[in-house]
Design an enzyme around this catalytic site. Structure first.
Site, short mmCIF file in Angstrom:
data_model
loop_
_atom_site.label_atom_id
_atom_site.label_comp_id
_atom_site.label_asym_id
_atom_site.label_seq_id
_atom_site.Cartn_x
_atom_site.Cartn_y
_atom_site.Cartn_z
N HIS A 1 0.97 -1.13 -0.11
CA HIS A 1 0.14 -0.02 0.01
C HIS A 1 0.90 1.09 0.08
O HIS A 1 1.92 1.29 0.61
CB HIS A 1 -0.95 0.10 1.15
CG HIS A 1 -1.98 1.03 1.23
ND1 HIS A 1 -2.01 2.38 1.40
CD2 HIS A 1 -3.29 0.70 0.57
CE1 HIS A 1 -3.03 2.99 1.17
NE2 HIS A 1 -4.03 1.85 0.72
N ASP B 1 -8.12 -5.16 0.02
CA ASP B 1 -8.61 -6.00 -1.14
C ASP B 1 -8.18 -7.30 -0.96
O ASP B 1 -8.80 -8.36 -1.77
CB ASP B 1 -8.21 -5.40 -2.53
CG ASP B 1 -8.83 -4.17 -2.53
OD1 ASP B 1 -10.16 -3.87 -2.26
OD2 ASP B 1 -8.60 -3.08 -3.35
N1 ACO Z 1 4.23 -7.66 -4.88
C1 ACO Z 1 5.57 -7.62 -4.93
N2 ACO Z 1 6.43 -6.52 -5.05
C2 ACO Z 1 5.55 -5.54 -4.55
C3 ACO Z 1 4.45 -5.39 -4.43
C4 ACO Z 1 3.40 -6.54 -4.54
N3 ACO Z 1 2.16 -6.57 -4.24
N4 ACO Z 1 3.92 -4.12 -3.91
C5 ACO Z 1 5.32 -3.37 -4.00
N5 ACO Z 1 6.15 -4.35 -4.16
C6 ACO Z 1 7.43 -3.90 -4.30
C7 ACO Z 1 8.08 -2.85 -5.66
O1 ACO Z 1 8.34 -3.87 -6.58
C8 ACO Z 1 9.21 -2.29 -5.14
O2 ACO Z 1 10.07 -2.90 -5.11
P1 ACO Z 1 11.74 -2.41 -5.10
O3 ACO Z 1 11.93 -1.30 -4.02
O4 ACO Z 1 12.65 -3.58 -4.86
O5 ACO Z 1 11.56 -1.82 -6.58
C9 ACO Z 1 8.51 -2.06 -3.48
O6 ACO Z 1 7.94 -3.07 -3.24
C10 ACO Z 1 7.71 -0.59 -3.59
O7 ACO Z 1 6.79 -0.77 -4.48
P2 ACO Z 1 6.13 0.70 -4.97
O8 ACO Z 1 5.56 -0.11 -6.37
O9 ACO Z 1 7.07 1.43 -5.62
O10 ACO Z 1 5.37 1.23 -4.04
P3 ACO Z 1 3.89 2.00 -4.45
O11 ACO Z 1 3.51 2.76 -3.11
O12 ACO Z 1 4.27 3.25 -5.50
O13 ACO Z 1 2.75 1.25 -4.89
C11 ACO Z 1 0.86 -0.41 -4.62
C12 ACO Z 1 1.58 0.77 -3.95
C13 ACO Z 1 0.30 0.12 -6.01
C14 ACO Z 1 -0.29 -0.60 -3.90
C15 ACO Z 1 1.79 -1.52 -4.93
O14 ACO Z 1 2.04 -2.09 -3.53
C16 ACO Z 1 1.08 -2.56 -5.56
O15 ACO Z 1 1.10 -2.66 -6.90
N6 ACO Z 1 0.21 -3.62 -4.69
C17 ACO Z 1 -0.37 -4.70 -5.48
C18 ACO Z 1 -2.08 -4.05 -5.93
C19 ACO Z 1 -2.91 -3.85 -4.87
O16 ACO Z 1 -3.08 -4.47 -4.11
N7 ACO Z 1 -3.51 -2.72 -4.87
C20 ACO Z 1 -4.37 -2.12 -4.08
C21 ACO Z 1 -4.03 -1.10 -3.26
S1 ACO Z 1 -5.25 -0.80 -1.92
C22 ACO Z 1 -6.34 -0.02 -2.52
O17 ACO Z 1 -6.10 0.83 -3.66
C23 ACO Z 1 -7.66 0.21 -2.27
#
Ligand code: ACO
Length: 427
Positions: free
Chosen positions: A306, A363
């Protein structure tokens, strides 16, 4: 004494006021930065940018705290109903019985849509995703309710609010009925808001409508948990569109589109599809954990991570407990719940997820409950939109009442410098 931040650029110092919130959060007010120092701030994805001051929702991602208007999400999910929470979010206080009754009566008064709207719905193919249909129908509502656009008085604003709260569940239910080839219907004013929504979605012609109380309670709770989440992608979209005074319905329609994406509200659909895929593949969660960690593989563990929570999403905790209860009450045995629990356990112990503070979000378990309640996967994000509607309205209303200026970020230009135009024959 109020705090001040000093920024130094090329030996020159500039001072800016520091704004402090009621929960002691601090923000540097940089609105004069460009005028005084000739620079802007650059923050891709707004990871560290406050776009407004807001008195609606407090969220502390490090400690896993979520409160609406000062009330904890745990207390509201346990004790309040969705319409009370909607009133609280929009108007700032829990309603008295009289206020709540009036609010619901006004919503019911506005819960029909123009018959012509049916023709618009009819034009969509059955295969259309319900979120696209819902966004379009919400936008189409403006044509039949033009007075909802210019909300110059408190009364106009109130009318626009009760109109959308009345008509939105009808449209959401109709997107499902169209998919299921069921006749378009209206609800029953003697029912509560959430039960009426359920009836509109699932009532079958010629059959008397019955639903278990547990189903309505679970749905009510899910809607409350989704009702607001401060300046997320869809809410920021609602505020941004609303800042041009485009109107409440246009702003909500844009919010629905923003919510649709799998990185935001669309994650609830993506989670179930992922869990199903793991099940079909033999249930090897370790294989999918490895894929999620592999930077060459685009696969992400949906429902994990998140932008703001770097701790357990408090909503995920409530939903996980609720999933267990609802499935037991309804006597549903869903094997994907076991896969979800296994995946959660592995992720919470895995160094990759620990290092990045990736926890289950709202979710991760919501889709499992929606499915147990008989809601089709493609409707999951529509359920989220129904829950988020009061939050979007509250944020839009606050933005308008505070007379926020039009939202217009700046950029650092990285394209070509001035070039001479060449006629097409000379290129
Ligand atoms: N699975 C694997 N790796 C992940 C995940 C995941 N679900 N989420 C983040 N990471 C990793 C990224 O690859 C990144 O790794 P790095 O530092 O080695 O490059 C690090 O964790 C940080 O991730 P970001 O994408 O920079 O974090 P951001 O804050 O931009 O994204 C997000 C947050 C979009 C929710 C992300 O965690 C994600 O894509 N999760 C899966 C989708 C999801 O569940 N979305 C619902 C969110 S809740 C809502 O909107 C109601």
């Amino acid at each position: 004494m109020s705090k001040v931040a000093t920024i130094e650029i090329d030996g020159e110092k500039y001072e800016f006021p520091v704004v402090e919130g009621t929960e002691n959060e601090l923000g540097i007010d940089i609105k004069k930065l460009r005028a005084e120092a000739g620079v802007i701030t650059l923050d891709r994805g707004y990871k560290n940018t406050g776009s407004c001051e807001s008195a609606i929702t407090f969220l502390n991602g490090e400690e896993g705290i979520l409160r609406y208007r000062g009330y904890s999400i745990e207390a509201l999910a346990e004790k309040a109903d969705f319409l009370e929470v909607a009133y609280l979010l929009i108007f700032g206080e829990l309603p008295t019985k009289t206020q709540l009754d009036k609010f619901y009566a006004d919503i019911k008064e506005e819960s029909t849509v123009d018959e012509e709207m049916k023709k618009i719905l009819d034009g969509f193919p059955k295969s259309a995703h319900p979120m696209g249909v819902l966004s379009s129908l919400t936008s189409a509502l403006i044509a039949f309710n033009p007075s909802s656009v210019n909300v110059d008085s408190a009364e106009d604003m109130y009318k626009a609010i009760v109109k959308i709260l009345g008509k939105f569940p009808v449209l959401a239910a109709w997107t499902l009925r169209k998919k299921n080839s069921l006749p378009l219907n209206y609800g029953d004013d003697s029912l509560g808001y959430v039960e009426n929504l359920h009836k509109m979605m699932f009532e079958k012609p010629g059959k008397s409508y019955k639903v278990d109380k547990e189903v309505i309670d679970a749905l009510d709770k899910l809607l409350i948990l989704h009702a607001d989440h401060e300046q997320n992608c869809s809410t920021s979209t609602v505020r941004m569109v609303g800042s041009s005074h485009a109107g409440l319905f246009a702003s909500i329609s844009a919010g629905i589109s923003a919510l649709w994406g799998p990185l935001h509200g669309g994650a609830n659909q993506a989670v179930i599809e992922m869990l199903e895929r793991i099940k079909e593949d033999g249930g090897d969660t370790k294989k999918f954990m490895a894929k999620a960690k592999d930077k060459e593989d685009p696969f992400r563990l949906m429902g994990f991570g998140h932008r703001v929570y770097k701790n357990f999403d408090p909503r995920a905790k409530i939903i996980k407990k609720s999933a267990d209860e609802v499935l037991a009450q309804l006597g549903v045995d869903d094997p994907v719940l076991d896969i979800a629990k296994g995946l959660e356990k592995e992720a919470l112990e895995d160094q990759y997820f620990v290092d990045r503070k990736l926890y289950p979000n709202v979710d991760f378990y919501s889709g499992i409950i929606y499915r147990a309640l008989g809601i089709p996967v493609e409707m999951f994000t529509v359920m989220f939109a129904l829950g988020r509607l009061p939050g979007w309205i509250a944020q839009w209303r606050e933005m308008r009442l505070m007379k926020e200026p039009i939202g217009r970020p700046r950029q650092i230009y990285t394209g070509a410098n001035l070039r001479e135009f060449k006629e097409v024959e000379k290129r």
